[in-house]
Design a protein around this motif. Structure first.
Motif, PDB file in Angstrom:
ATOM      1  N   PRO A 290      38.922  25.526  28.921  1.00 14.82           N
ATOM      2  CA  PRO A 290      38.639  25.911  27.523  1.00 14.82           C
ATOM      3  C   PRO A 290      38.417  27.407  27.376  1.00 14.82           C
ATOM      4  CG  PRO A 290      37.331  23.997  28.139  1.00 14.82           C
ATOM      5  CD  PRO A 290      37.987  24.491  29.394  1.00 14.82           C
ATOM      6  N   ILE A 291      37.753  28.028  28.366  1.00 14.34           N
ATOM      7  CA  ILE A 291      37.488  29.466  28.286  1.00 14.34           C
ATOM      8  C   ILE A 291      38.790  30.251  28.450  1.00 14.34           C
ATOM      9  CG2 ILE A 291      36.271  31.382  29.390  1.00 14.34           C
ATOM     10  CD1 ILE A 291      34.088  29.384  30.175  1.00 14.34           C
TER      11      ILE A 291
ATOM     12  N   ALA B 105      40.636  29.917  25.302  1.00 12.79           N
ATOM     13  CA  ALA B 105      39.927  30.564  24.185  1.00 12.79           C
ATOM     14  C   ALA B 105      40.032  32.089  24.244  1.00 12.79           C
ATOM     15  CB  ALA B 105      38.454  30.152  24.183  1.00 12.79           C
TER      16      ALA B 105
ATOM     17  N   ALA C  82      43.579  28.251  19.565  1.00 16.20           N
ATOM     18  CA  ALA C  82      42.208  27.909  19.156  1.00 16.20           C
ATOM     19  C   ALA C  82      42.054  26.390  19.094  1.00 16.20           C
ATOM     20  CB  ALA C  82      41.893  28.544  17.804  1.00 16.20           C
ATOM     21  N   ALA C  83      43.044  25.713  18.506  1.00 12.84           N
ATOM     22  CA  ALA C  83      42.980  24.250  18.428  1.00 12.84           C
ATOM     23  C   ALA C  83      43.023  23.646  19.835  1.00 12.84           C
ATOM     24  CB  ALA C  83      44.123  23.712  17.577  1.00 12.84           C
TER      25      ALA C  83
ATOM     26  N   ALA D 267      42.004  25.119  22.686  1.00 15.39           N
ATOM     27  CA  ALA D 267      40.712  25.367  23.344  1.00 15.39           C
ATOM     28  C   ALA D 267      39.664  24.389  22.849  1.00 15.39           C
ATOM     29  CB  ALA D 267      40.260  26.805  23.065  1.00 15.39           C
ATOM     30  N   PHE D 268      39.710  24.110  21.544  1.00 19.14           N
ATOM     31  CA  PHE D 268      38.742  23.181  20.983  1.00 19.14           C
ATOM     32  C   PHE D 268      38.981  21.757  21.500  1.00 19.14           C
ATOM     33  CE2 PHE D 268      35.904  21.418  17.856  1.00 19.14           C
ATOM     34  CZ  PHE D 268      34.993  22.440  17.720  1.00 19.14           C
TER      35      PHE D 268
ATOM     36  N   GLY E 101      37.675  21.657  24.922  1.00 19.57           N
ATOM     37  CA  GLY E 101      36.214  21.624  24.830  1.00 19.57           C
ATOM     38  C   GLY E 101      35.722  20.226  24.486  1.00 19.57           C
ATOM     39  N   GLY E 102      36.479  19.545  23.622  1.00 23.51           N
ATOM     40  CA  GLY E 102      36.125  18.176  23.260  1.00 23.51           C
ATOM     41  C   GLY E 102      36.190  17.245  24.461  1.00 23.51           C
TER      42      GLY E 102
ATOM     43  N   LEU F 130      35.814  18.157  27.524  1.00 24.65           N
ATOM     44  CA  LEU F 130      34.679  18.535  28.372  1.00 24.65           C
ATOM     45  C   LEU F 130      33.385  17.871  27.895  1.00 24.65           C
ATOM     46  CD1 LEU F 130      33.185  20.377  30.449  1.00 24.65           C
ATOM     47  CD2 LEU F 130      33.124  22.116  28.670  1.00 24.65           C
TER      48      LEU F 130
END
Lengths: 212, 65
Positions: A24-25, A28, A56-57, A59-60, A63-64, A66
């Motif tokens: 994600p990082i 991002a 961005a979508a 990475a999000f 993140g989700g 994760l």
């Protein structure tokens, strides 16, 4: 003194690059650079804007994934102050059902809360995620009561999923009793209470406040 | 466009926060701040592109076919 060494390092197999945290990082970072450029300049080239939106979508989304995975960790459950005493009681080996399972390694140490509270099967996982969102809402709004209590009966399939096939479980006289079996199958009774000790000590469910 | 970029950066900050340290407060930020911020950023960006005519087929384009 507790023995130390690489064998006792947890989580087991937790070596190498933690990609679930790194990805994600990594995704991002370029998106942030593009968005920062857009913020400063007030405009973005269409291709750059599309790339920023896509990254961005992405990475999000990563993140989700994760959050979905890491929210199974005991440390995650214990990160909200109201749950700290419950997680601390796991380590106490005080004879409660949860601490006994934890001390004997009958549940995975890293995901002990999730193992018992997620329910059984794929719908148990779905229910656990829905419950997790509810817990976050309760935490944000402060809309919860102490002592903490389960919403609805505990899903004894979580117990039976492991114990049902064990010869030691089947050998117990009480488990062979037809009336007990009927009551358990009908979910009229649970495992804790009459037969087995409480899952957590009552003092731990007070969220850290002094017990009334 | 600046608002969309700012909201996108807020969403990405939430992603980075949760990736660095996954705990309850990070998950709350991610879910209740990051997600709405990203959705708003994408909506504003799409609206800006729509208003600039990027997502519409031009009449001239049809005639050329």
């Amino acid at each position: 003194m507790e023995p130390v060494g690489p064998l006792f390092a947890t989580p087991p197999g937790g070596h190498g690059v933690p990609w679930l945290h790194a990805l994600p990082i990594l995704v991002a970072a370029p998106a942030s650079a593009m968005l920062l450029w857009g913020l400063l300049r007030g405009r973005l080239l269409p291709a750059v804007g599309a790339a920023a939106a896509f990254l961005a979508a992405g990475a999000f989304g990563l993140g989700g994934l994760l959050v979905l995975d890491d929210s199974k960790q005991v440390s995650f459950c214990g990160s909200c102050h109201v749950m700290e005493p419950v997680v601390a009681s796991l380590h106490a080996d005080d004879g409660t059902l949860a601490s006994t399972h934890f001390a004997r390694g009958l549940v995975p140490h890293e995901t002990a809360c999730y193992t018992c509270h997620s329910g059984y099967g794929i719908w148990g996982t779905v229910d656990a995620k829905r419950a997790g969102v509810r817990h976050m809402v309760h935490t944000v709004t402060g809309d919860y009561e102490l002592p903490l209590a389960l919403k609805g009966p505990f899903d004894i399939d979580s117990c039976l999923g492991c114990h049902l096939g064990a010869p030691s479980f089947r050998a117990v006289e009480a488990h062979r009793d037809p009336d007990v079996q009927k009551a358990l199958v009908a979910r009229e009774v649970g495992c804790t209470g009459a037969c087995h000790p409480a899952a957590h000590p009552p003092s731990a469910l007070e969220g850290g406040r002094p017990q009334a | 466009m600046r608002l969309a970029c700012a909201l996108g950066l807020v969403a990405l900050a939430c992603v980075v926060r949760v990736a660095v340290r996954t705990d309850g407060s990070g998950a709350i930020l991610f879910s209740f701040v990051g997600f709405p911020a990203l959705a708003a950023a994408l909506a504003i960006y799409a609206a800006a592109r729509w208003r600039s005519g990027a997502l519409r087929e031009s009449a001239g384009g049809r005639e050329e076919r």
